[in-house]
Design a protein around this motif. Structure first.
Motif, PDB file in Angstrom:
ATOM      1  N   VAL A 222       7.739  -8.220   3.335  1.00 41.08           N
ATOM      2  CA  VAL A 222       8.265  -8.299   1.973  1.00 41.08           C
ATOM      3  C   VAL A 222       7.217  -7.674   1.080  1.00 41.08           C
ATOM      4  O   VAL A 222       6.055  -8.083   1.085  1.00 41.08           O
ATOM      5  N   LYS A 223       7.603  -6.660   0.330  1.00 42.83           N
ATOM      6  CA  LYS A 223       6.637  -5.922  -0.487  1.00 42.83           C
ATOM      7  C   LYS A 223       6.386  -6.636  -1.810  1.00 42.83           C
ATOM      8  O   LYS A 223       7.300  -6.832  -2.602  1.00 42.83           O
ATOM      9  N   PRO A 224       5.130  -7.045  -2.037  1.00 46.00           N
ATOM     10  CA  PRO A 224       4.806  -7.670  -3.325  1.00 46.00           C
ATOM     11  C   PRO A 224       4.836  -6.640  -4.448  1.00 46.00           C
ATOM     12  O   PRO A 224       4.565  -5.457  -4.219  1.00 46.00           O
ATOM     13  N   ASP A 225       5.168  -7.098  -5.636  1.00 41.89           N
ATOM     14  CA  ASP A 225       5.206  -6.204  -6.790  1.00 41.89           C
ATOM     15  C   ASP A 225       4.158  -6.626  -7.819  1.00 41.89           C
ATOM     16  O   ASP A 225       3.345  -7.520  -7.567  1.00 41.89           O
ATOM     17  N   THR A 226       4.181  -5.982  -8.961  1.00 42.63           N
ATOM     18  CA  THR A 226       3.213  -6.267 -10.020  1.00 42.63           C
ATOM     19  C   THR A 226       3.257  -7.732 -10.431  1.00 42.63           C
ATOM     20  O   THR A 226       2.214  -8.365 -10.613  1.00 42.63           O
ATOM     21  N   ILE A 227       4.447  -8.294 -10.556  1.00 42.40           N
ATOM     22  CA  ILE A 227       4.594  -9.690 -10.993  1.00 42.40           C
ATOM     23  C   ILE A 227       3.938 -10.641  -9.990  1.00 42.40           C
ATOM     24  O   ILE A 227       3.231 -11.576 -10.371  1.00 42.40           O
ATOM     25  N   ILE A 228       4.132 -10.389  -8.722  1.00 41.13           N
ATOM     26  CA  ILE A 228       3.549 -11.244  -7.686  1.00 41.13           C
ATOM     27  C   ILE A 228       2.030 -11.128  -7.674  1.00 41.13           C
ATOM     28  O   ILE A 228       1.315 -12.132  -7.576  1.00 41.13           O
TER      29      ILE A 228
ATOM     30  N   ARG B 151      -4.823   0.159  -3.686  1.00 43.66           N
ATOM     31  CA  ARG B 151      -4.540   0.546  -2.298  1.00 43.66           C
ATOM     32  C   ARG B 151      -3.059   0.394  -1.963  1.00 43.66           C
ATOM     33  O   ARG B 151      -2.527   1.127  -1.146  1.00 43.66           O
ATOM     34  N   CYS B 152      -2.418  -0.584  -2.583  1.00 44.27           N
ATOM     35  CA  CYS B 152      -1.002  -0.861  -2.287  1.00 44.27           C
ATOM     36  C   CYS B 152      -0.055  -0.101  -3.205  1.00 44.27           C
ATOM     37  O   CYS B 152       1.157  -0.312  -3.146  1.00 44.27           O
ATOM     38  N   ALA B 153      -0.605   0.743  -4.050  1.00 44.42           N
ATOM     39  CA  ALA B 153       0.185   1.533  -5.000  1.00 44.42           C
ATOM     40  C   ALA B 153       1.030   0.645  -5.915  1.00 44.42           C
ATOM     41  O   ALA B 153       2.165   0.951  -6.244  1.00 44.42           O
ATOM     42  N   ILE B 154       0.447  -0.478  -6.335  1.00 44.13           N
ATOM     43  CA  ILE B 154       1.090  -1.377  -7.289  1.00 44.13           C
ATOM     44  C   ILE B 154       0.586  -0.996  -8.676  1.00 44.13           C
ATOM     45  O   ILE B 154      -0.623  -0.898  -8.888  1.00 44.13           O
ATOM     46  N   GLU B 155       1.492  -0.798  -9.589  1.00 44.09           N
ATOM     47  CA  GLU B 155       1.101  -0.428 -10.948  1.00 44.09           C
ATOM     48  C   GLU B 155       0.601  -1.668 -11.696  1.00 44.09           C
ATOM     49  O   GLU B 155       1.321  -2.651 -11.838  1.00 44.09           O
TER      50      GLU B 155
END
Length: 147
Positions: free
Chosen positions: A57-63, A89-93
């Protein structure tokens, strides 16, 4: 569970879902991590973030923000900084919330040099600091006795 900061109930529900072979999504993880944040259970929040990766499950900015905020509430500036760095590293903005929580964690840890470096990094990342971020950075200098 999230709103009431009942991280134990949220974690129990999350665990029960996994045991019942129900596929969990980012929303379930996010709510549980947010409950951990409100309950100042940063270790559990980080463990859930790691578990997300194992569950694909890919975490996002909110997580990430919620997990970083849990570290801030637990006054663990090193964990907050490590998570902030991991977003690259995870390319999360990243947004101002993640930076703000990390700077606040640095403030609690009297890490003024790191807080200032993060403020500078915000400018390079084109994330606009707000009054709260400036105040936390200034406060970190005061707590680090560099004023």
């Amino acid at each position: 569970c999230e709103k009431g900061a009942d991280w134990e109930a949220a974690l129990a529900l999350l665990t029960a879902t996994v045991r019942c072979a129900i596929e969990l999504d980012a929303i379930g993880y996010s709510a549980t991590i947010s409950a951990c944040e409100k309950g100042a259970r940063w270790e559990t929040a980080i463990a859930l973030l790691v578990a997300m990766g194992r569950a694909t499950v890919k975490p996002d900015t909110i997580i990430y923000n919620a997990t970083i905020s849990s570290c801030e509430k637990g006054a663990d500036w090193e964990a907050a900084l490590a998570l902030l760095t991991a977003t690259v590293r995870c390319a999360i903005e990243l947004d101002a919330i993640g930076y703000s929580a990390t700077i606040s964690a640095c403030e609690k840890g009297a890490r003024w040099e790191t807080a200032i470096a993060l403020l500078v990094a915000m400018g390079r990342a084109t994330v606009k600091p707000d009054t709260i971020i400036y105040n936390a950075t200034i406060s970190s200098c005061e707590k680090g006795a560099d004023w």
